[in-house]
Design an enzyme around this catalytic site. Structure first.
Site, PDB file in Angstrom:
ATOM      1  N   ALA A  74       0.820  -1.215   0.000  1.00  0.00           N
ATOM      2  CA  ALA A  74       0.000   0.000   0.000  1.00  0.00           C
ATOM      3  C   ALA A  74       0.854   1.264   0.000  1.00  0.00           C
ATOM      4  CB  ALA A  74      -0.944  -0.002   1.201  1.00  0.00           C
ATOM      5  N   THR A  75       2.033   1.213   0.606  1.00  0.00           N
ATOM      6  CA  THR A  75       2.902   2.400   0.603  1.00  0.00           C
ATOM      7  C   THR A  75       3.225   2.803  -0.834  1.00  0.00           C
ATOM      8  OG1 THR A  75       3.866   1.866   2.751  1.00  0.00           O
ATOM      9  CG2 THR A  75       5.167   3.283   1.305  1.00  0.00           C
ATOM     10  N   GLN A 181      -6.571  -1.026   5.317  1.00  0.00           N
ATOM     11  CA  GLN A 181      -7.220  -1.706   6.449  1.00  0.00           C
ATOM     12  C   GLN A 181      -8.622  -2.203   6.107  1.00  0.00           C
ATOM     13  OE1 GLN A 181      -5.919  -2.486   9.372  1.00  0.00           O
ATOM     14  NE2 GLN A 181      -4.064  -1.240   9.363  1.00  0.00           N
ATOM     15  N   SER A 201      -3.148  -3.656   0.450  1.00  0.00           N
ATOM     16  CA  SER A 201      -1.942  -4.364   0.859  1.00  0.00           C
ATOM     17  C   SER A 201      -2.299  -5.773   1.298  1.00  0.00           C
ATOM     18  CB  SER A 201      -1.289  -3.606   2.016  1.00  0.00           C
ATOM     19  OG  SER A 201      -0.163  -4.313   2.479  1.00  0.00           O
ATOM     20  N   HIS A 203      -0.747  -8.001   3.154  1.00  0.00           N
ATOM     21  CA  HIS A 203      -0.455  -8.484   4.512  1.00  0.00           C
ATOM     22  C   HIS A 203      -1.417  -7.965   5.565  1.00  0.00           C
ATOM     23  CE1 HIS A 203       1.709  -5.155   6.734  1.00  0.00           C
ATOM     24  NE2 HIS A 203       1.895  -4.689   5.506  1.00  0.00           N
ATOM     25  N   THR A 242       9.801  -6.768 -13.106  1.00  0.00           N
ATOM     26  CA  THR A 242       9.270  -8.128 -13.190  1.00  0.00           C
ATOM     27  C   THR A 242       8.344  -8.385 -12.007  1.00  0.00           C
ATOM     28  OG1 THR A 242      11.307  -8.787 -14.263  1.00  0.00           O
ATOM     29  CG2 THR A 242       9.917 -10.557 -13.401  1.00  0.00           C
ATOM     30  N   CYS A 328       3.116   1.756  13.226  1.00  0.00           N
ATOM     31  CA  CYS A 328       4.007   2.331  12.222  1.00  0.00           C
ATOM     32  C   CYS A 328       4.756   3.531  12.768  1.00  0.00           C
ATOM     33  CB  CYS A 328       3.226   2.748  10.984  1.00  0.00           C
ATOM     34  SG  CYS A 328       2.194   1.415  10.365  1.00  0.00           S
TER      35      CYS A 328
HETATM   36  C1  LIG Z   1      -0.340  -0.846   6.644  1.00  0.00           C
HETATM   37  C2  LIG Z   1      -0.902   0.356   6.013  1.00  0.00           C
HETATM   38  C3  LIG Z   1      -0.267   0.964   4.916  1.00  0.00           C
HETATM   39  C4  LIG Z   1       1.064   0.484   4.382  1.00  0.00           C
HETATM   40  O1  LIG Z   1       0.955  -0.756   3.746  1.00  0.00           O
HETATM   41  P1  LIG Z   1       2.281  -1.559   3.332  1.00  0.00           P
HETATM   42  O2  LIG Z   1       1.783  -2.587   2.385  1.00  0.00           O
HETATM   43  O3  LIG Z   1       2.809  -2.139   4.594  1.00  0.00           O
HETATM   44  O4  LIG Z   1       3.196  -0.618   2.672  1.00  0.00           O
HETATM   45  C5  LIG Z   1      -0.863   2.067   4.359  1.00  0.00           C
HETATM   46  N1  LIG Z   1      -2.019   2.547   4.832  1.00  0.00           N
HETATM   47  C6  LIG Z   1      -2.661   1.995   5.873  1.00  0.00           C
HETATM   48  C7  LIG Z   1      -3.954   2.584   6.338  1.00  0.00           C
HETATM   49  C8  LIG Z   1      -2.130   0.881   6.493  1.00  0.00           C
HETATM   50  O5  LIG Z   1      -2.770   0.353   7.538  1.00  0.00           O
END
Ligand SMILES: *Cc1c(COP(=O)(O)O)cnc(C)c1O
Length: 387
Positions: A74-75, A181, A201, A203, A242, A328
């Site tokens: 997500a970053t 989230q 994201s 994870h 890739t 974070c």
């Molecule tokens: C965890 C999170 C991110 C970052 O996601 P990553 O895949 O770890 O880079 C961004 N925004 C929110 C709201 C998150 O909870």
């Protein structure tokens, strides 16, 4: 009560990889090393995995597979959405956002501000939600994009993305939402909700780390972006490099599971969360929920224990994996932006604890957590509070 400790209660920070996802990732890693862009059998086999995952992500979001751009998480998706949007413009414009954003939205926007963009930050109300009328007021003719987090990662509160999407459509501005989230946990339909760009994201919903996606709307209207990384032209030239085939296959499986289980999981987690709150609030004086009780992420609680130091509670509770504030930004001891945004002072912020249950949390684990939190709070109070 048989509970294996420590009990994981930090599902906002990350989630365990679902066993079904582990299997899909392992199969992809072990059996399909081909480059999905190669025109031979090895490449085609890898491409088939990527194609299937693209369909699974699209099915969860309610869009077309071609509207999905795979990223490292997500970053990266947030950076691509915001900087990729800004890079299209010869002259800086105005972007509307909120004071509830994750650092991966806040910091790129700060960089755009330094480059001359006007960043208007809408404040949430004390319940941890922004109001659509406040967003409407912030949109001027110079505004080209609105970025609002879907589910807040510290408070667990849901933002009114559907109303904001409708507003943005009416005003002709692009709506980006950081849904890291929200995806996989609450229903979200990018077409119906008027979303132009959406970051996710794997994870955060039982997939592997280091993989995510950006939804980029292709019709009604088509949202344009400029790539940040140039190279081989993968992902419709929006994200060269890739593809992470095993990660992407795992993300697809996580989406498939989420679609199948989301409602059942949500209902169960809402029940466990409610009972945990009732058990703690019933035994510890003055415990308060930070942020509105609803709508919020199922099983997500941010609790204030007035007169207690959360960090001390956590030290008393090595049997629970808990977090203060945001995982974070919490590690470096910085104050929590979201808790400040809902009006808590430094002492109140330091007395707040974030609890998030997940798909694999059992009833016994939730009961055990409540019981231990009550004991630890009683003990800390007995020893003279926040000290
Ligand atoms: C965890 C999170 C991110 C970052 O996601 P990553 O895949 O770890 O880079 C961004 N925004 C929110 C709201 C998150 O909870």
């Amino acid at each position: 009560m048989t509970v294996r400790t420590p009990v994981y209660l930090d599902h906002h920070a990350t989630t365990p990889v679902d066993p079904a996802v582990v299997e899909v990732v392992r199969d992809a890693l072990a059996g399909h090393f081909g480059n999905p862009h190669s025109a031979h059998a090895f490449g085609w086999a890898a491409k088939a995995l990527v194609d299937r995952a693209r369909e699974q992500v699209a099915a969860l979001l309610g869009c077309a597979p071609a509207e999905i751009v795979f990223t490292s998480g997500a970053t990266e998706a947030n950076n691509l959405a915001l900087k990729g949007h800004a890079a299209l413009h010869d002259r800086p414009g105005r972007i509307v956002t909120t004071n509830l954003e994750h650092a991966s939205v806040e910091r790129p926007l700060a960089e755009l501000a330094a480059a001359g963009w006007e960043i208007a930050t809408v404040a949430c109300r004390p319940d941890g939600r922004v109001r659509v009328e406040d967003v409407a007021e912030a949109i001027t003719p110079a505004t080209t994009l609105v970025s609002v987090v879907a589910a807040q990662n510290e408070l667990g509160t849901l933002q009114p993305w559907s109303e904001i999407g409708a507003l943005c459509r009416e005003r002709g501005v692009v709506f980006h939402t950081d849904a890291a989230q929200a995806v996989g946990k609450v229903p979200l339909d990018v077409m119906a909700d008027g979303v132009g760009l959406l970051s996710l994201s794997a994870h955060k919903f039982y997939g592997p780390k280091g993989v995510g996606a950006l939804f980029v709307r292709a019709r009604g209207p088509h949202v344009r972006l400029r790539a940040l990384a140039s190279g081989g032209g993968q992902e419709r030239d929006l994200r060269s490099g890739t593809l992470n085939v095993p990660g992407i296959a795992g993300l697809g499986e996580a989406c498939r599971l989420a679609l199948a289980r989301r409602e059942v999981d949500a209902e169960r987690l809402r029940g466990l969360g409610r009972d945990l709150f009732d058990a703690v609030a019933g035994s510890v004086d003055d415990v308060r929920l930070n942020g509105a009780a609803a709508p919020r992420l199922p099983g997500s609680l941010n609790l204030a224990f007035p007169g207690l130091a959360a960090i001390r509670l956590i030290r008393e509770l090595p049997v629970l994996a808990l977090s203060t504030g945001s995982a974070c930004s919490g590690a470096d001891g910085e104050p929590s932006r979201a808790l400040a945004a809902i009006g808590l002072d430094a002492v109140e912020q330091a007395s707040s604890l974030r609890i998030c249950l997940g798909r694999h949390t059992t009833r016994d684990e939730a009961d055990f957590a409540a019981e231990r939190i009550v004991v630890a709070a009683g003990k800390s109070r007995g020893e003279g509070g926040a000290g």
